[in-house]
Design a protein around this motif. Structure first.
Motif, short mmCIF file in Angstrom:
data_model
loop_
_atom_site.label_atom_id
_atom_site.label_comp_id
_atom_site.label_asym_id
_atom_site.label_seq_id
_atom_site.Cartn_x
_atom_site.Cartn_y
_atom_site.Cartn_z
N ASP A 119 -7.96 3.93 -2.86
CA ASP A 119 -8.84 2.78 -3.72
C ASP A 119 -7.42 3.91 -4.79
OD1 ASP A 119 -9.53 1.47 -5.25
OD2 ASP A 119 -10.95 2.72 -6.03
N ALA A 150 1.13 -1.27 0.17
CA ALA A 150 -0.02 -0.11 -0.31
C ALA A 150 0.86 1.30 0.28
CB ALA A 150 -0.92 0.29 1.23
N ARG A 157 -6.22 1.56 1.98
CA ARG A 157 -6.56 1.27 0.93
C ARG A 157 -8.02 2.11 0.24
NH1 ARG A 157 -6.54 -5.03 2.63
NH2 ARG A 157 -3.96 -5.51 1.91
#
Ligand code: AMP
Ligand code: MG
Length: 299
Positions: free
Chosen positions: A275, A59, A272
């Motif tokens: 997106d 991430a 997350r």
């Protein structure tokens, strides 16, 4: 796995009247006295931390490439709550190029030349970076509440220490955070919540372990005497500064593996949610890539 029911964690709802005694420091009630339960949770938490470390690294890579946001993590907690350890364990495996850790102590003489938020402005993570504040401006509505005499040395205009002085500090903090969020900073605020008993154990271990003795400061003991006042000051902080845009998470921290797993989990979730995607490759770029590959392979 739903962590909320398994371990029991919560973000503080905006405007909530927080009582820290309502937030457990160990495992959720149903698991606290259950040995088998504890063992199972520990195993799962360690596995989850490992998975989360990998997820966090992926991430973070995307976050670093995207460069439109920065992530600011605020760590607060009583002495020995595990702030340093959480930084070390949760952040291991991240690309150091995209990380920034800043620790804040008593404001220096120079820092006192400026409004209290100045040193935090200068230490913000850049776009694409994950920044951690190991202690923060929340100390400015904490320590001087318990030791108001500190303010006497900070060259403040008249009226400091009054109700309106504290109101203004809280207002400044909320609007500072709002301004950051408006400009692409994601803020996560973690309070590592330990019990009075657990602090005693950790302080004894600090005193008895050679590799930890350097961390001991006599203020650790004198501040422990003010435990109740600190808890009350923290309750006020959570009640007044947990917002939808910059929520507080009260992390049970008597078990380090619980706290670390949860912090990593919340960081991964918050990245997350953005997106993010790697930049799309246009048809022209694809052709260029193919041509470059062909050229390299033929030389
Ligand atoms: P440590 O985190 O152990 O290095 O200790 C730093 C010390 O600085 C802690 O005792 C903090 O409470 C203290 N501190 C940090 N910020 C402030 C502040 N704004 N006012 C007073 N004390 C502070
Ligand atoms: Mg200390």
């Amino acid at each position: 796995m739903n962590h909320e029911t398994y371990i029991g964690w919560s973000s503080v709802p905006r405007g909530a009247n927080v009582r820290l005694a309502d937030f457990h420091t160990g495992l959720a009630n149903n698991l606290r006295s259950d040995k088998k339960g504890k063992k199972a949770v520990k195993k799962w938490a360690m596995e989850s931390l490992n998975e989360n470390r990998e997820a966090l690294s992926a991430a973070h890579d995307l976050f670093w490439t995207d460069k439109r946001y920065s992530l600011l993590i605020i760590l607060q907690g009583m002495d020995t709550a595990g702030k340093d350890g959480a930084i070390k364990h949760v952040m291991s495996g991240l690309n150091p190029q995209g990380c920034r850790v800043e620790s804040f102590g008593i404001p220096t003489r120079n820092e006192q030349n400026y409004p209290f938020l100045w040193r935090f402005w200068r230490s913000l993570p850049r776009k694409g970076e994950i920044g951690i504040f190991n202690r923060s401006y929340y100390e400015d509505v904490l320590v001087p509440k318990i030791h108001p005499e500190i303010l006497n040395t900070q060259r403040l205009p008249p009226g400091y220490g009054s109700k309106s002085f504290w109101n203004a500090r809280f207002e400044d903090i909320n609007s500072f955070e709002k301004q950051l969020v408006n400009n692409g900073v994601i803020i996560l605020k973690f309070f590592l919540h330990i019990s009075f008993e657990e602090q005693k154990k950790r302080l004894i271990s600090r005193l008895k372990t050679e590799s930890k003795q350097w961390k001991f400061s006599s203020s650790d003991l004198s501040e422990r005497d003010h435990w109740k006042q600190y808890q009350a000051a923290y309750e006020e902080i959570f009640s007044r500064t947990s917002t939808d845009y910059a929520p507080w998470y009260i992390i049970p921290a008597d078990y380090k593996w619980v706290a670390r797993m949860m912090i990593a989990d919340l960081i991964v979730l918050s990245i997350r949610q953005l997106d993010l995607r790697y930049p799309e490759i246009s048809d022209i770029q694809k052709m260029e890539i193919e041509a470059a590959l062909e050229k390299l392979q033929n030389t």
